[in-house]
Design an enzyme around this catalytic site. Structure first.
Site, mmCIF file in Angstrom:
data_model
loop_
_atom_site.group_PDB
_atom_site.id
_atom_site.type_symbol
_atom_site.label_atom_id
_atom_site.label_comp_id
_atom_site.label_asym_id
_atom_site.label_seq_id
_atom_site.Cartn_x
_atom_site.Cartn_y
_atom_site.Cartn_z
ATOM 1 N N GLY A 110 0.843 -1.199 0.000
ATOM 2 C CA GLY A 110 0.000 0.000 0.000
ATOM 3 C C GLY A 110 0.877 1.247 0.000
ATOM 4 N N VAL A 111 0.283 2.375 0.394
ATOM 5 C CA VAL A 111 1.026 3.631 0.336
ATOM 6 C C VAL A 111 2.299 3.571 1.181
ATOM 7 C CG1 VAL A 111 -0.330 4.751 2.173
ATOM 8 C CG2 VAL A 111 0.810 6.157 0.492
ATOM 9 N N TRP A 134 -8.737 1.386 -1.507
ATOM 10 C CA TRP A 134 -10.140 1.583 -1.114
ATOM 11 C C TRP A 134 -10.362 2.930 -0.441
ATOM 12 C CZ3 TRP A 134 -13.435 -1.652 -3.204
ATOM 13 C CH2 TRP A 134 -12.953 -2.898 -3.625
ATOM 14 N N GLN A 173 -11.291 6.432 0.144
ATOM 15 C CA GLN A 173 -12.117 7.316 -0.685
ATOM 16 C C GLN A 173 -11.804 8.773 -0.415
ATOM 17 O OE1 GLN A 173 -16.090 6.191 0.463
ATOM 18 N NE2 GLN A 173 -16.110 4.394 -0.853
ATOM 19 N N GLY A 198 -9.599 10.824 1.254
ATOM 20 C CA GLY A 198 -8.398 11.501 0.815
ATOM 21 C C GLY A 198 -7.261 11.465 1.800
ATOM 22 N N GLU A 258 -13.564 16.745 6.519
ATOM 23 C CA GLU A 258 -14.159 15.510 7.064
ATOM 24 C C GLU A 258 -14.279 15.673 8.574
ATOM 25 O OE1 GLU A 258 -11.949 12.096 5.767
ATOM 26 O OE2 GLU A 258 -12.499 12.382 3.674
ATOM 27 N N HIS A 267 -16.203 2.942 11.391
ATOM 28 C CA HIS A 267 -16.607 4.070 10.537
ATOM 29 C C HIS A 267 -18.121 4.221 10.660
ATOM 30 C CE1 HIS A 267 -17.152 6.722 7.125
ATOM 31 N NE2 HIS A 267 -15.845 6.820 7.015
ATOM 32 N N ARG A 286 -14.935 10.967 14.474
ATOM 33 C CA ARG A 286 -15.577 9.718 14.051
ATOM 34 C C ARG A 286 -16.134 8.893 15.208
ATOM 35 N NH1 ARG A 286 -11.968 7.009 9.612
ATOM 36 N NH2 ARG A 286 -12.690 8.812 8.458
ATOM 37 N N HIS A 291 -13.349 -0.313 10.721
ATOM 38 C CA HIS A 291 -12.706 0.424 9.630
ATOM 39 C C HIS A 291 -11.194 0.506 9.771
ATOM 40 C CE1 HIS A 291 -12.385 3.328 6.409
ATOM 41 N NE2 HIS A 291 -11.921 4.272 7.211
ATOM 42 N N GLU A 319 -0.938 1.220 8.797
ATOM 43 C CA GLU A 319 -1.939 0.723 9.756
ATOM 44 C C GLU A 319 -1.398 -0.376 10.668
ATOM 45 O OE1 GLU A 319 -5.717 -0.268 8.028
ATOM 46 O OE2 GLU A 319 -6.624 -0.707 9.978
ATOM 47 N N ARG A 356 -8.324 7.716 15.422
ATOM 48 C CA ARG A 356 -7.639 8.401 14.321
ATOM 49 C C ARG A 356 -8.518 9.503 13.717
ATOM 50 N NH1 ARG A 356 -7.967 7.764 8.882
ATOM 51 N NH2 ARG A 356 -9.112 5.805 9.009
ATOM 52 N N SER A 365 -4.662 8.604 7.810
ATOM 53 C CA SER A 365 -3.990 7.298 7.693
ATOM 54 C C SER A 365 -3.030 7.244 6.510
ATOM 55 C CB SER A 365 -5.006 6.166 7.602
ATOM 56 O OG SER A 365 -5.948 6.441 6.606
HETATM 57 C C1 SIN Z 1 -13.651 8.232 4.517
HETATM 58 O O1 SIN Z 1 -13.505 8.576 3.344
HETATM 59 O O2 SIN Z 1 -14.631 8.492 5.193
HETATM 60 C C2 SIN Z 1 -12.564 7.428 5.153
HETATM 61 C C3 SIN Z 1 -11.385 8.261 5.329
HETATM 62 C C4 SIN Z 1 -10.548 7.721 6.434
HETATM 63 O O3 SIN Z 1 -10.717 6.586 6.866
HETATM 64 O O4 SIN Z 1 -9.699 8.470 6.914
#
Ligand code: SIN
Length: 548
Positions: A26-27, A57, A59, A61, A126, A247, A296, A357, A381, A392, A397
Site C-alpha cells: 500500500g502507500v 479503497w 475514498q 483523501g 471531514e 466508521h 468519528r 474500519h 496501519e 484516528r 492514515s
Molecule cells: C472516509 O472517506 O470516510 C474514510 C477516510 C478515512 O478513513 O480516513
C-alpha cells in the site's frame, strides 16, 4: 491462555537474499521501497497483487495543511482532540509538519489530485477537521490514484524486487536478538513456489490492518492482522490495540452482511449530507458542536445509541441536497455502488450503519518506525507510531503511512543493521484450522464491537480459547491467516478488558466515563511463553528508546 507462537510449516524449499524486505504494497510499503533505493537491495513482498491492499479503497483523501489559512498547528490540534488524550505529541508534530511535503512528493511522483478551476488543490473537510484540508483524487478514488502512481513508480524501478502472492509467515530471529530474515509462503506462478526463506538485514512491516477480525468491515479480505501477529510472535510490543475505529457510515446491506462492505465517505458529509433517524430527526445537532462532522468516534457512538433507542438496525444518510451534478462529479464511485444496490442517493436516503474500519494501534514504534525488535520496522496501519491515540482523525492514515515510511527509509539510508546468523528457534508450533474463522469473527463482532462490557469481553475470550483447540497440521494460507486473526483477537480482548474506561474508539458500557487519572497511558501487549501479557505503560510517550 496459550497462543500459537512458532507455527508449523514445511521445511523451507529455497533461500533468497535481500538487504531490506518490505512487507506490504500500500502507500506505506511502496513509498518505503521507493525511498529505500540505494540503501541496499530492496524486496517488496505482498500477499496478493500489488494493488490488493487497503490503500486503493481509501475514498475521502489525504489530510495535510495545504490550504489558505491552514497551518500544521491547526492540523495538530484537530489530531490531538480526535485522539482523546492518547496521541504521542512528538509523533503528531512530525506528521503535520512533514505531511505537506510528503503530499507534494506524491504529486511529484505523478499522483493527480483534483484541482479547482484556478488550478489549486481542491480541498474538502471531514469529521473532526476545522479546516478544508483533505486532498482527493478522482472525486472519491483517492487511494486508487495514489496506488496507481506508486505502482507505476515501482514498475519503473527495476532494482526493486517484487514478490506477489506471498504470505509472510514468521520472522527469523538473529543470533544477536534482531532480525535475520523472514519465512514466506509463495503461491504465485513464475516465482519460487512454496515455503522459502529470505535472509535480510531489516524488515519493514507495512502489511495493513486487521479488519477481518470482525464479520463486517470496510477492509479488503487481505486485512487479517498478519504483520501484527508476526511481530508479537517475534517479541515486539503491540500498543493501543483496543482502539478499533468503527466508521459511522457504511452502506447497510442487511442483517447478514459479511466481509468487506461499501464505505460512504465522510467527505459526503463534508459536502453537506446529514444523518437522520427513522423519524427524520437530525440527531447529531444535539450531540456535538460539529454536528455531523464531529470526530468519528463521537458520530459512531451517537448512531449506535440512536439505533438502540429506536430499535432500528441502521440509520440514514441524507445526501439529496448535494444534487445529481455534485454526486456525479465528487462521488462517482459511491454513487455507482449505491445504485448497484438499488439506492439512488440523488433522490433517496442511504441506509448506513457503523462497521470496523481502522486499527488505531498496532506494532509500537519509535519516531523512526523502529519496533522493540532491532531491525524490525513498521509503518502505516500495522504500526502504532502514536499519531492516532485513541481515535484516528479522518484522512490521517494515508498521511501517516507516507510520513513514517519516509522516516524509516531515512534511518535505513543512514546505515543498515549488520547481517545476522539465524538463531535456533525453539518456540513451540501450533496452527489453527481455517474453518474456525467465521466463529471467531462472530465472537469478536458480538463481544468486542462498538460497545463493550466486562461480561461480553470475557465471553469472547472464553469462545476464542475454545476455538484455539481446533489446531491443524496442514499448513496453508487459510490456516496461517486464521491463526493470525486469532492471535490478534485474543490480545485485543485482553487489552479491551483491562482498559476500564470509555475513551475514543473504546466504549465500555460498564465504565462509561473517561478516566484520565487512571488511564492516560498506553496498554502494551507482548507474548511471553505463548501467553498474552498486558502492561500499562507509565505515560503517553513514543516507544522507549525513541530518538526525536
Ligand atoms: C472516509 O472517506 O470516510 C474514510 C477516510 C478515512 O478513513 O480516513
Amino acid at each position: 491462555m496459550r497462543l500459537p507462537q512458532r507455527l508449523t510449516a514445511p521445511a523451507p524449499g529455497w533461500t533468497r537474499h535481500a538487504d531490506v524486505v518490505v512487507v506490504g504494497s500500500g502507500v506505506a510499503g511502496l513509498s518505503a521501497a521507493l525511498q529505500l533505493r540505494g540503501a541496499g537491495s530492496v524486496m517488496v513482498v505482498t500477499k496478493d497483487g500489488l494493488s490488493a491492499g487497503a490503500t486503493r479503497w481509501a475514498q475521502g483523501g489525504i489530510a495535510a495543511a495545504l490550504g489558505p489559512g491552514d497551518t500544521p498547528q491547526q492540523h495538530r490540534r484537530d489530531t490531538l482532540v480526535a485522539g482523546a488524550g492518547l496521541c504521542v505529541e512528538a509523533a503528531v508534530r512530525l506528521l503535520v509538519t512533514e505531511g505537506p511535503d510528503a503530499v507534494r512528493g506524491l504529486i511529484a511522483l505523478g499522483t493527480s489530485f483534483d484541482r479547482t478551476a484556478t488550478g489549486d488543490l481542491s480541498l474538502t473537510r471531514e469529521g473532526g477537521h476545522h479546516r478544508d484540508r483533505i486532498a482527493h483524487a478522482g472525486g472519491d478514488a483517492t487511494g486508487a490514484e495514489i496506488q496507481r502512481a506508486l505502482i507505476a513508480a515501482v514498475h519503473a524501478a527495476p532494482d526493486i524486487d517484487v514478490v506477489e502472492q506471498a504470505l509472510v509467515l514468521d520472522l527469523i530471529p538473529g543470533v544477536d536478538g534482531g532480525v535475520a530474515g523472514i519465512t514466506l509462503h509463495v503461491t504465485g506462478e513464475g516465482q519460487h513456489p512454496g515455503v522459502g526463506v529470505v535472509l535480510c538485514r531489516a524488515v519493514v512491516l507495512a502489511s495493513g490492518g486487521l479488519g477481518q477480525v470482525f464479520s463486517a468491515t470496510t477492509n479488503p479480505p487481505v486485512s487479517t492482522g498478519d504483520g501484527m501477529a508476526l511481530a508479537v510472535r517475534a517479541g515486539a510490543v503491540l500498543r493501543d490495540l483496543e482502539f478499533i475505529q468503527f466508521h459511522p457510515t457504511v452502506l447497510w446491506l442487511g442483517p447478514g452482511a459479511r466481509g468487506q462492505q461499501p464505505l460512504i465517505s465522510e467527505a459526503v458529509r463534508g459536502e453537506g449530507a446529514v444523518l437522520v433517524d427513522d423519524a427524520g430527526v437530525l440527531f447529531m445537532r444535539s450531540q456535538h458542536e460539529m454536528a455531523d462532522l464531529a470526530p468519528r468516534d463521537v458520530v459512531a457512538k451517537a448512531i449506535m445509541r440512536r439505533m438502540r433507542e429506536t430499535g432500528s438496525r441502521h440509520l440514514w444518510l441524507d445526501g439529496r441536497r448535494l444534487g445529481a451534478v455534485l454526486w456525479e462529479r465528487r462521488f462517482p464511485n459511491i454513487l455507482a455502488t449505491c445504485r448497484a444496490h438499488g439506492i439512488d442517493p440523488v433522490t433517496a436516503l442511504i441506509p448506513v450503519t457503523p462497521a470496523c474500519h481502522y486499527a488505531s494501534g498496532g506494532v509500537a514504534t519509535d519516531l523512526q518506525g523502529q519496533s522493540s525488535v532491532p531491525g524490525l520496522f513498521a509503518c502505516g496501519e500495522v504500526a502504532c507510531s502514536g499519531v492516532h491515540g485513541a481515535n484516528r482523525l479522518a484522512s490521517n492514515s494515508l498521511l501517516e503511512g507516507l510520513v513514517f515510511s519516509r522516516r524509516i527509509a531515512a534511518r535505513l539510508q543512514a546505515g543498515l543493521p549488520p547481517r545476522q546468523e539465524p538463531a535456533a528457534d525453539h518456540r513451540p508450533a501450533r496452527l489453527l484450522r481455517g474453518s474456525i474463522r467465521r466463529n471467531l469473527q462472530q465472537a469478536m463482532t458480538e463481544h468486542a464491537g462498538v460497545l463493550r462490557s466486562r461480561d461480553g469481553l470475557a465471553a469472547g475470550a472464553a469462545e476464542l480459547d475454545r476455538l484455539a483447540r481446533r489446531t491443524t497440521h496442514v499448513p496453508g494460507v487459510a490456516a496461517w491467516e486464521t491463526t493470525n486473526l486469532h492471535t490478534i483477537s485474543r490480545a485485543l480482548l485482553d487489552v479491551a478488558l483491562a482498559r476500564e474506561e470509555t475513551r475514543g474508539a473504546h466504549w465500555r458500557e460498564d465504565f462509561p466515563e473517561r478516566d484520565d487519572d487512571a488511564w492516560s497511558r498506553h496498554l502494551d501487549v507482548t507474548l511471553v511463553a505463548g501467553d498474552t501479557q498486558v502492561y500499562a505503560s507509565r505515560s503517553v510517550a513514543p516507544l522507549q528508546g525513541a530518538v526525536a
